[in-house]
Motif scaffolding. Structure first.
Motif, mmCIF file in Angstrom:
data_model
loop_
_atom_site.group_PDB
_atom_site.id
_atom_site.type_symbol
_atom_site.label_atom_id
_atom_site.label_comp_id
_atom_site.label_asym_id
_atom_site.label_seq_id
_atom_site.Cartn_x
_atom_site.Cartn_y
_atom_site.Cartn_z
ATOM 1 N N ALA A 132 6.915 -12.123 18.918
ATOM 2 C CA ALA A 132 8.001 -12.309 17.731
ATOM 3 C C ALA A 132 8.827 -10.914 17.678
ATOM 4 C CB ALA A 132 7.237 -12.683 16.424
ATOM 5 N N THR A 133 8.114 -9.918 17.791
ATOM 6 C CA THR A 133 8.654 -8.588 17.924
ATOM 7 C C THR A 133 9.784 -8.447 19.072
ATOM 8 O OG1 THR A 133 7.014 -7.651 16.551
ATOM 9 C CG2 THR A 133 8.520 -6.298 17.460
ATOM 10 N N ALA A 134 9.170 -8.872 20.049
ATOM 11 C CA ALA A 134 9.945 -8.510 21.244
ATOM 12 C C ALA A 134 11.174 -9.264 21.687
ATOM 13 C CB ALA A 134 8.980 -8.824 22.559
ATOM 14 N N ILE A 135 11.132 -10.571 21.063
ATOM 15 C CA ILE A 135 12.300 -11.345 21.419
ATOM 16 C C ILE A 135 13.749 -10.705 20.583
ATOM 17 C CG2 ILE A 135 13.250 -13.930 20.617
ATOM 18 C CD1 ILE A 135 10.491 -14.974 20.923
ATOM 19 N N PRO A 136 13.732 -10.223 19.387
ATOM 20 C CA PRO A 136 14.945 -9.954 18.905
ATOM 21 C C PRO A 136 15.176 -8.656 19.757
ATOM 22 C CG PRO A 136 13.320 -10.217 17.007
ATOM 23 C CD PRO A 136 12.606 -10.392 18.451
ATOM 24 N N LEU A 137 14.448 -7.734 20.051
ATOM 25 C CA LEU A 137 14.891 -6.429 20.899
ATOM 26 C C LEU A 137 15.445 -7.114 22.084
ATOM 27 C CD1 LEU A 137 11.651 -4.211 20.279
ATOM 28 C CD2 LEU A 137 14.035 -4.198 19.228
ATOM 29 N N ALA A 138 15.208 -8.129 22.654
ATOM 30 C CA ALA A 138 15.754 -8.570 23.999
ATOM 31 C C ALA A 138 16.987 -9.511 23.875
ATOM 32 C CB ALA A 138 14.498 -9.526 24.740
ATOM 33 N N ILE A 139 17.169 -9.805 22.456
ATOM 34 C CA ILE A 139 18.511 -10.762 22.355
ATOM 35 C C ILE A 139 19.551 -10.197 21.581
ATOM 36 C CG2 ILE A 139 17.216 -13.008 23.047
ATOM 37 C CD1 ILE A 139 17.242 -13.424 20.114
ATOM 38 N N PHE A 140 19.126 -9.274 20.576
ATOM 39 C CA PHE A 140 20.162 -8.679 19.553
ATOM 40 C C PHE A 140 21.116 -7.964 20.479
ATOM 41 C CE2 PHE A 140 17.506 -8.655 15.481
ATOM 42 C CZ PHE A 140 17.525 -10.010 15.512
ATOM 43 N N PRO A 141 22.402 -7.748 19.934
ATOM 44 C CA PRO A 141 23.377 -6.926 20.882
ATOM 45 C C PRO A 141 23.011 -5.424 20.764
ATOM 46 C CG PRO A 141 24.230 -7.728 18.477
ATOM 47 C CD PRO A 141 22.969 -8.288 18.964
ATOM 48 N N THR A 142 23.714 -4.691 21.522
ATOM 49 C CA THR A 142 23.450 -3.313 21.481
ATOM 50 C C THR A 142 23.862 -2.420 20.259
ATOM 51 O OG1 THR A 142 24.063 -3.515 24.070
ATOM 52 C CG2 THR A 142 24.135 -1.127 22.856
ATOM 53 N N SER A 143 24.665 -2.851 19.575
ATOM 54 C CA SER A 143 25.059 -2.289 18.251
ATOM 55 C C SER A 143 24.011 -2.468 17.082
ATOM 56 C CB SER A 143 26.437 -2.748 17.757
ATOM 57 O OG SER A 143 26.327 -4.339 17.465
ATOM 58 N N THR A 144 23.327 -3.497 17.358
ATOM 59 C CA THR A 144 22.109 -3.831 16.446
ATOM 60 C C THR A 144 20.944 -2.888 16.781
ATOM 61 O OG1 THR A 144 22.964 -6.069 15.906
ATOM 62 C CG2 THR A 144 20.523 -5.714 15.410
ATOM 63 N N ILE A 145 20.789 -2.922 18.207
ATOM 64 C CA ILE A 145 19.692 -2.074 18.602
ATOM 65 C C ILE A 145 19.868 -0.590 18.306
ATOM 66 C CG2 ILE A 145 18.381 -1.180 20.617
ATOM 67 C CD1 ILE A 145 18.074 -4.172 19.741
ATOM 68 N N ALA A 146 21.000 -0.215 18.078
ATOM 69 C CA ALA A 146 21.471 1.201 17.812
ATOM 70 C C ALA A 146 20.948 1.501 16.456
ATOM 71 C CB ALA A 146 23.071 1.653 17.921
ATOM 72 N N LEU A 147 21.294 0.381 15.398
ATOM 73 C CA LEU A 147 20.862 0.577 14.046
ATOM 74 C C LEU A 147 19.190 0.906 14.185
ATOM 75 C CD1 LEU A 147 23.273 -1.755 12.423
ATOM 76 C CD2 LEU A 147 23.385 0.580 12.148
ATOM 77 N N PHE A 148 18.512 0.092 14.941
ATOM 78 C CA PHE A 148 17.249 0.173 14.876
ATOM 79 C C PHE A 148 16.578 1.208 15.550
ATOM 80 C CE2 PHE A 148 16.513 -4.813 15.956
ATOM 81 C CZ PHE A 148 16.848 -5.136 14.717
ATOM 82 N N GLN A 149 17.415 2.100 16.303
ATOM 83 C CA GLN A 149 17.075 3.284 16.833
ATOM 84 C C GLN A 149 17.000 4.390 15.671
ATOM 85 O OE1 GLN A 149 15.640 3.910 19.822
ATOM 86 N NE2 GLN A 149 15.661 6.482 19.384
ATOM 87 N N LEU A 150 17.919 4.150 14.908
ATOM 88 C CA LEU A 150 17.860 5.181 13.485
ATOM 89 C C LEU A 150 16.834 4.807 12.856
ATOM 90 C CD1 LEU A 150 21.778 4.761 12.299
ATOM 91 C CD2 LEU A 150 20.599 6.783 13.297
#
Length: 299
Positions: A149-167
């Motif tokens: 359940a954690t891996a799926i969002p990291l694979a499908i979310f856009p790069t801009s959202t992943i950048a927010l996750f990185q913060l």
């Protein structure tokens, strides 16, 4: 010396060029021009990066072996490992999406996999209260479902959202270490915490600060490594302070606390023998004399 370096076998040359590029390979390896500071720093960064990736592939193996051999995850914080695994996974997704060189983030792939296994072992051997009533198989299945359940969002979310996750990895790094630090402090022991893993993480964070500055230049990634370095140093100090100390466990009976040491040296009370007198020879107990007197009636 250059006569040797300029005539190395083709497979060594191709490997070197693939790592540092043709320009720096010619300057540093073939011409031995160590005054080329830019290429020298870049080559050192590449070497450190590859070393970290290789080291990361085995960094948590001693921790895994400690848990399996002891059949216990005593002293390891489940919350800490869950948050740390999430931080590793986000950093891995962020670096991959931004096409960073694999040598700058490759260890996160191996650390994520190893942390998932360690987290599953913690759930198996020392489950939290909410999962204690479930069978070991059910606990492992729940851990696997949470991982997917954690891996799926990291694979499908856009790069801009992943950048927010990185913060978000900055507070994640902080909160992933604090539970372990607090647990060590309360127990005055590091339990099954692996010294090799902690020391390797300290060295890896130092090297990653250098490689990030040389090859990536991302301040968010650099800040994450700096924070992780500071917290890993705290864990290293705790390992040094509590080395060889057993965890202080107490069991309360009423208002009396019995320590683990006291329970170890506790001896059971002496055996008490109870002697039961034998029954009468007739097999029936003799009736007790009564205070009532009987008299014969005379007609």
């Amino acid at each position: 010396m250059t006569a040797i370096t300029q005539n190395l076998p083709w497979f060594i040359k191709d490997l070197g060029v693939s790592i540092v590029g043709q320009k720096c390979y010619t300057s540093i390896v073939e011409n031995l021009d160590f005054s080329d500071v830019e290429c020298l720093k870049y080559s050192i960064s590449k070497g450190l990066g590859l070393g970290i990736v290789v080291g990361g592939s085995i960094m948590k193996v001693p921790q895994l072996l400690l848990i399996i051999s002891a059949r216990s995850a005593r002293g390891l914080s489940l919350t800490a490992y869950v948050l740390e695994t999430l931080a590793y996974a986000i950093t891995l997704a962020y670096a991959y999406r931004n096409n960073f060189p694999f040598s700058t983030y490759g260890e996160n792939l191996f650390l994520t996999i190893q942390n998932v296994i360690i987290t599953a072992l913690i759930v198996h051997y020392n489950p939290p209260n909410i999962l204690a009533s479930r069978s070991p198989r059910q606990r492992v299945i729940l851990a696997a479902q949470a991982t997917i359940a954690t891996a799926i969002p990291l694979a499908i979310f856009p790069t801009s959202t992943i950048a927010l996750f990185q913060l978000a990895t900055l507070p994640l790094s902080l909160f992933s270490k604090l539970p372990q630090i607090r647990q060590n402090y309360r127990a005055q022991s590091t339990g099954q915490l692996s010294a090799f893993a902690v020391i390797s993480q300290i060295g890896g964070c130092l090297a990653r600060l250098f490689t990030t500055a040389q090859e990536v230049g991302d301040p968010i990634v650099a800040a994450g490594f700096a924070l992780a370095l500071a917290l890993n140093i705290v864990l290293g100090v705790q390992l040094w302070l509590y080395w060889g100390k057993d965890e202080k466990e107490e069991i309360e009976i009423g208002h009396v606390g019995i320590s683990e040491k006291a329970r170890t040296h506790w001896t059971p009370p002496q055996k008490v023998e109870v002697v039961i007198p034998p029954a009468s020879p007739g097999g029936r107990a003799s009736p007790r004399p009564s205070n009532r007197r009987w008299s014969r009636k005379v007609d």
